[in-house]
Write a protein that holds these residues in place. Sequence first.
Motif, PDB file in Angstrom:
ATOM      1  N   HIS A  13       0.819  -1.226   0.000  1.00  0.00           N
ATOM      2  CA  HIS A  13       0.000   0.000   0.000  1.00  0.00           C
ATOM      3  C   HIS A  13       0.847   1.267   0.000  1.00  0.00           C
ATOM      4  O   HIS A  13       0.378   2.330   0.415  1.00  0.00           O
ATOM      5  CB  HIS A  13      -0.987   0.032   1.183  1.00  0.00           C
ATOM      6  CG  HIS A  13      -1.827  -1.214   1.283  1.00  0.00           C
ATOM      7  ND1 HIS A  13      -2.771  -1.540   0.334  1.00  0.00           N
ATOM      8  CD2 HIS A  13      -1.837  -2.218   2.200  1.00  0.00           C
ATOM      9  CE1 HIS A  13      -3.336  -2.696   0.674  1.00  0.00           C
ATOM     10  NE2 HIS A  13      -2.778  -3.122   1.784  1.00  0.00           N
ATOM     11  N   ASP A 132     -11.428   0.017   4.441  1.00  0.00           N
ATOM     12  CA  ASP A 132     -12.182  -1.185   4.773  1.00  0.00           C
ATOM     13  C   ASP A 132     -12.848  -1.710   3.499  1.00  0.00           C
ATOM     14  O   ASP A 132     -13.939  -1.272   3.130  1.00  0.00           O
ATOM     15  CB  ASP A 132     -13.225  -0.865   5.849  1.00  0.00           C
ATOM     16  CG  ASP A 132     -14.014  -2.101   6.264  1.00  0.00           C
ATOM     17  OD1 ASP A 132     -13.773  -3.192   5.689  1.00  0.00           O
ATOM     18  OD2 ASP A 132     -14.867  -1.987   7.156  1.00  0.00           O
ATOM     19  N   TYR A 133     -12.182  -2.649   2.845  1.00  0.00           N
ATOM     20  CA  TYR A 133     -12.674  -3.146   1.557  1.00  0.00           C
ATOM     21  C   TYR A 133     -13.953  -3.971   1.695  1.00  0.00           C
ATOM     22  O   TYR A 133     -14.597  -4.276   0.698  1.00  0.00           O
ATOM     23  CB  TYR A 133     -11.585  -3.952   0.844  1.00  0.00           C
ATOM     24  CG  TYR A 133     -10.574  -3.066   0.133  1.00  0.00           C
ATOM     25  CD1 TYR A 133     -10.827  -2.599  -1.156  1.00  0.00           C
ATOM     26  CD2 TYR A 133      -9.392  -2.683   0.756  1.00  0.00           C
ATOM     27  CE1 TYR A 133      -9.924  -1.776  -1.811  1.00  0.00           C
ATOM     28  CE2 TYR A 133      -8.474  -1.862   0.106  1.00  0.00           C
ATOM     29  CZ  TYR A 133      -8.746  -1.414  -1.168  1.00  0.00           C
ATOM     30  OH  TYR A 133      -7.853  -0.596  -1.821  1.00  0.00           O
ATOM     31  N   GLN A 134     -14.332  -4.310   2.917  1.00  0.00           N
ATOM     32  CA  GLN A 134     -15.591  -5.042   3.094  1.00  0.00           C
ATOM     33  C   GLN A 134     -16.787  -4.151   2.777  1.00  0.00           C
ATOM     34  O   GLN A 134     -17.886  -4.652   2.547  1.00  0.00           O
ATOM     35  CB  GLN A 134     -15.685  -5.568   4.516  1.00  0.00           C
ATOM     36  CG  GLN A 134     -14.522  -6.489   4.839  1.00  0.00           C
ATOM     37  CD  GLN A 134     -14.881  -7.495   5.911  1.00  0.00           C
ATOM     38  OE1 GLN A 134     -15.208  -7.130   7.035  1.00  0.00           O
ATOM     39  NE2 GLN A 134     -14.820  -8.761   5.567  1.00  0.00           N
ATOM     40  N   PHE A 136     -16.917  -2.309   0.177  1.00  0.00           N
ATOM     41  CA  PHE A 136     -16.887  -2.073  -1.266  1.00  0.00           C
ATOM     42  C   PHE A 136     -16.963  -3.387  -2.027  1.00  0.00           C
ATOM     43  O   PHE A 136     -16.490  -4.410  -1.540  1.00  0.00           O
ATOM     44  CB  PHE A 136     -15.585  -1.357  -1.654  1.00  0.00           C
ATOM     45  CG  PHE A 136     -15.455   0.021  -1.089  1.00  0.00           C
ATOM     46  CD1 PHE A 136     -15.865   1.132  -1.823  1.00  0.00           C
ATOM     47  CD2 PHE A 136     -14.933   0.226   0.179  1.00  0.00           C
ATOM     48  CE1 PHE A 136     -15.759   2.412  -1.295  1.00  0.00           C
ATOM     49  CE2 PHE A 136     -14.820   1.504   0.719  1.00  0.00           C
ATOM     50  CZ  PHE A 136     -15.232   2.594  -0.024  1.00  0.00           C
ATOM     51  N   LEU A 138     -15.963  -5.223  -5.739  1.00  0.00           N
ATOM     52  CA  LEU A 138     -15.131  -5.093  -6.933  1.00  0.00           C
ATOM     53  C   LEU A 138     -16.043  -5.126  -8.154  1.00  0.00           C
ATOM     54  O   LEU A 138     -16.778  -6.082  -8.351  1.00  0.00           O
ATOM     55  CB  LEU A 138     -14.118  -6.240  -6.988  1.00  0.00           C
ATOM     56  CG  LEU A 138     -13.129  -6.244  -8.153  1.00  0.00           C
ATOM     57  CD1 LEU A 138     -12.246  -5.010  -8.122  1.00  0.00           C
ATOM     58  CD2 LEU A 138     -12.270  -7.505  -8.119  1.00  0.00           C
ATOM     59  N   TYR A 159     -13.634  -0.362  -7.429  1.00  0.00           N
ATOM     60  CA  TYR A 159     -14.555  -0.817  -6.388  1.00  0.00           C
ATOM     61  C   TYR A 159     -15.663   0.203  -6.224  1.00  0.00           C
ATOM     62  O   TYR A 159     -15.428   1.398  -6.365  1.00  0.00           O
ATOM     63  CB  TYR A 159     -13.832  -0.932  -5.036  1.00  0.00           C
ATOM     64  CG  TYR A 159     -12.803  -2.031  -4.956  1.00  0.00           C
ATOM     65  CD1 TYR A 159     -13.132  -3.278  -4.431  1.00  0.00           C
ATOM     66  CD2 TYR A 159     -11.495  -1.799  -5.368  1.00  0.00           C
ATOM     67  CE1 TYR A 159     -12.172  -4.287  -4.329  1.00  0.00           C
ATOM     68  CE2 TYR A 159     -10.532  -2.797  -5.268  1.00  0.00           C
ATOM     69  CZ  TYR A 159     -10.882  -4.037  -4.747  1.00  0.00           C
ATOM     70  OH  TYR A 159      -9.933  -5.023  -4.652  1.00  0.00           O
ATOM     71  N   ARG A 161     -18.771   1.405  -3.474  1.00  0.00           N
ATOM     72  CA  ARG A 161     -19.263   1.227  -2.100  1.00  0.00           C
ATOM     73  C   ARG A 161     -20.653   0.585  -2.120  1.00  0.00           C
ATOM     74  O   ARG A 161     -21.516   0.973  -2.905  1.00  0.00           O
ATOM     75  CB  ARG A 161     -19.335   2.587  -1.402  1.00  0.00           C
ATOM     76  CG  ARG A 161     -19.729   2.482   0.075  1.00  0.00           C
ATOM     77  CD  ARG A 161     -19.929   3.834   0.706  1.00  0.00           C
ATOM     78  NE  ARG A 161     -18.683   4.603   0.820  1.00  0.00           N
ATOM     79  CZ  ARG A 161     -17.889   4.558   1.886  1.00  0.00           C
ATOM     80  NH1 ARG A 161     -18.196   3.797   2.920  1.00  0.00           N
ATOM     81  NH2 ARG A 161     -16.801   5.283   1.917  1.00  0.00           N
TER      82      ARG A 161
END
Length: 166
Positions: A13, A132-134, A136, A138, A159, A161
Amino acid sequence: SMLAFIWAEDENHLIGQDGHLPWHLPADLHYFKEQTLNHSIIMGRKTFASLPQGALPQRRNIVLTHSQDLQLASVQIVHTKSQILTLISDDSLAFIIGGREIFSQFLNEVDYLYVTKIEHQFVGDVYMPTIDYQKFKLVQQKKGIVDSNNVWPYKFLIYQRYNNYK
Protein backbone atom coordinates in the motif's frame (compact mmCIF):
# COMPACT_ATOMS: atom_id res chain seq x y z
CA SER A 1 -22.15 13.88 -7.44
CA MET A 2 -20.09 10.77 -6.90
CA LEU A 3 -16.68 10.86 -5.33
CA ALA A 4 -13.82 8.55 -6.33
CA PHE A 5 -10.27 7.96 -5.14
CA ILE A 6 -7.75 7.25 -7.87
CA TRP A 7 -4.25 6.10 -6.98
CA ALA A 8 -1.59 3.47 -7.56
CA GLU A 9 -0.01 1.39 -4.80
CA ASP A 10 2.47 -1.41 -4.38
CA GLU A 11 1.94 -4.67 -2.47
CA ASN A 12 2.40 -2.87 0.86
CA HIS A 13 0.00 0.00 0.00
CA LEU A 14 2.95 2.33 -0.59
CA ILE A 15 1.93 5.39 -2.65
CA GLY A 16 4.81 7.87 -2.44
CA GLN A 17 8.51 8.46 -2.06
CA ASP A 18 9.88 11.86 -1.11
CA GLY A 19 7.13 13.82 -2.91
CA HIS A 20 6.88 11.70 -6.03
CA LEU A 21 5.77 8.24 -7.22
CA PRO A 22 8.17 5.41 -6.29
CA TRP A 23 7.86 3.83 -9.76
CA HIS A 24 7.79 4.67 -13.45
CA LEU A 25 4.62 3.21 -14.96
CA PRO A 26 3.49 5.19 -18.03
CA ALA A 27 0.47 2.92 -18.61
CA ASP A 28 -0.89 3.96 -15.23
CA LEU A 29 -0.45 7.67 -16.03
CA HIS A 30 -2.31 7.10 -19.28
CA TYR A 31 -5.12 5.31 -17.40
CA PHE A 32 -5.26 8.14 -14.87
CA LYS A 33 -5.62 10.70 -17.65
CA GLU A 34 -8.29 8.65 -19.43
CA GLN A 35 -10.39 8.35 -16.27
CA THR A 36 -10.06 11.93 -15.01
CA LEU A 37 -10.39 13.98 -18.24
CA ASN A 38 -13.25 16.49 -18.08
CA HIS A 39 -13.80 15.85 -14.37
CA SER A 40 -12.80 17.63 -11.19
CA ILE A 41 -9.58 16.47 -9.58
CA ILE A 42 -9.04 17.26 -5.92
CA MET A 43 -5.64 17.21 -4.27
CA GLY A 44 -3.53 18.58 -1.48
CA ARG A 45 -0.85 21.21 -1.93
CA LYS A 46 2.03 18.70 -1.89
CA THR A 47 0.39 16.54 -4.54
CA PHE A 48 -0.10 19.66 -6.66
CA ALA A 49 3.56 20.54 -6.17
CA SER A 50 4.52 17.09 -7.48
CA LEU A 51 2.83 17.68 -10.85
CA PRO A 52 5.68 18.45 -13.27
CA GLN A 53 3.75 21.00 -15.37
CA GLY A 54 1.35 22.40 -12.81
CA ALA A 55 -2.42 22.19 -13.27
CA LEU A 56 -3.56 19.21 -15.36
CA PRO A 57 -5.27 20.26 -18.61
CA GLN A 58 -8.93 19.57 -19.43
CA ARG A 59 -9.78 19.02 -15.78
CA ARG A 60 -10.96 21.28 -12.99
CA ASN A 61 -8.00 21.35 -10.59
CA ILE A 62 -9.01 21.87 -6.95
CA VAL A 63 -6.39 22.17 -4.22
CA LEU A 64 -7.34 21.76 -0.57
CA THR A 65 -4.91 23.60 1.70
CA HIS A 66 -4.70 25.20 5.12
CA SER A 67 -2.69 28.07 3.64
CA GLN A 68 -4.82 31.21 3.33
CA ASP A 69 -2.52 33.06 0.91
CA LEU A 70 -1.66 30.34 -1.60
CA GLN A 71 -2.32 31.32 -5.22
CA LEU A 72 -1.86 28.91 -8.10
CA ALA A 73 -2.44 29.32 -11.82
CA SER A 74 -5.53 27.54 -13.22
CA VAL A 75 -6.46 26.12 -9.84
CA GLN A 76 -9.40 26.59 -7.51
CA ILE A 77 -8.17 26.79 -3.94
CA VAL A 78 -10.37 25.62 -1.09
CA HIS A 79 -9.84 25.33 2.64
CA THR A 80 -12.65 23.06 3.80
CA LYS A 81 -14.26 19.77 2.94
CA SER A 82 -17.69 21.39 2.59
CA GLN A 83 -16.32 23.86 0.02
CA ILE A 84 -15.20 20.89 -2.06
CA LEU A 85 -18.55 19.14 -1.84
CA THR A 86 -20.25 22.36 -3.00
CA LEU A 87 -17.79 22.90 -5.87
CA ILE A 88 -18.16 19.39 -7.27
CA SER A 89 -21.94 19.21 -6.98
CA ASP A 90 -22.29 19.75 -10.75
CA ASP A 91 -19.75 17.05 -11.64
CA SER A 92 -21.14 13.53 -12.05
CA LEU A 93 -17.87 12.03 -10.82
CA ALA A 94 -15.06 13.86 -9.05
CA PHE A 95 -11.66 12.33 -8.32
CA ILE A 96 -9.50 12.70 -5.26
CA ILE A 97 -5.94 12.15 -6.43
CA GLY A 98 -3.95 12.52 -3.20
CA GLY A 99 -2.13 12.70 -1.02
CA ARG A 100 -2.54 10.60 2.07
CA GLU A 101 -4.13 13.30 4.26
CA ILE A 102 -6.79 14.12 1.70
CA PHE A 103 -7.61 10.44 1.19
CA SER A 104 -7.94 10.09 4.98
CA GLN A 105 -10.36 13.01 5.21
CA PHE A 106 -12.75 11.52 2.64
CA LEU A 107 -12.69 7.83 3.64
CA ASN A 108 -16.32 8.00 4.75
CA GLU A 109 -17.56 9.93 1.70
CA VAL A 110 -15.88 8.07 -1.14
CA ASP A 111 -18.16 6.10 -3.49
CA TYR A 112 -15.62 4.53 -5.88
CA LEU A 113 -12.04 3.35 -5.56
CA TYR A 114 -9.92 3.32 -8.72
CA VAL A 115 -6.73 1.58 -7.67
CA THR A 116 -3.80 0.39 -9.72
CA LYS A 117 -2.14 -2.43 -7.80
CA ILE A 118 1.48 -2.99 -8.73
CA GLU A 119 2.79 -6.46 -7.95
CA HIS A 120 6.11 -5.39 -6.52
CA GLN A 121 7.53 -3.91 -3.33
CA PHE A 122 9.12 -0.49 -3.59
CA VAL A 123 10.90 1.79 -1.14
CA GLY A 124 9.06 4.91 -0.05
CA ASP A 125 7.68 6.93 2.83
CA VAL A 126 3.94 7.48 2.20
CA TYR A 127 1.30 4.78 2.52
CA MET A 128 -2.37 4.75 1.66
CA PRO A 129 -4.63 5.06 4.72
CA THR A 130 -6.38 1.81 5.65
CA ILE A 131 -9.51 1.23 3.59
CA ASP A 132 -12.18 -1.19 4.77
CA TYR A 133 -12.67 -3.15 1.56
CA GLN A 134 -15.59 -5.04 3.09
CA LYS A 135 -17.64 -1.91 2.46
CA PHE A 136 -16.89 -2.07 -1.27
CA LYS A 137 -17.53 -4.52 -4.06
CA LEU A 138 -15.13 -5.09 -6.93
CA VAL A 139 -16.93 -4.00 -10.12
CA GLN A 140 -14.11 -4.01 -12.65
CA GLN A 141 -10.71 -5.64 -12.97
CA LYS A 142 -8.27 -5.36 -15.85
CA LYS A 143 -4.72 -6.67 -16.13
CA GLY A 144 -2.20 -4.15 -17.33
CA ILE A 145 0.14 -4.92 -20.20
CA VAL A 146 3.73 -5.54 -19.16
CA ASP A 147 6.31 -4.27 -21.65
CA SER A 148 9.70 -2.56 -21.74
CA ASN A 149 8.15 0.69 -20.42
CA ASN A 150 5.94 -0.97 -17.81
CA VAL A 151 8.10 -3.65 -16.30
CA TRP A 152 6.09 -4.77 -13.23
CA PRO A 153 2.85 -6.75 -13.37
CA TYR A 154 -0.08 -4.51 -12.40
CA LYS A 155 -3.84 -4.40 -12.56
CA PHE A 156 -6.54 -1.74 -12.65
CA LEU A 157 -9.33 -2.33 -10.13
CA ILE A 158 -12.53 -0.38 -9.58
CA TYR A 159 -14.55 -0.82 -6.39
CA GLN A 160 -17.98 0.60 -5.62
CA ARG A 161 -19.26 1.23 -2.10
CA TYR A 162 -22.20 -0.93 -1.06
CA ASN A 163 -25.14 1.49 -0.69
CA ASN A 164 -25.97 0.50 2.86
CA TYR A 165 -22.49 1.40 4.07
CA LYS A 166 -22.62 5.14 3.55
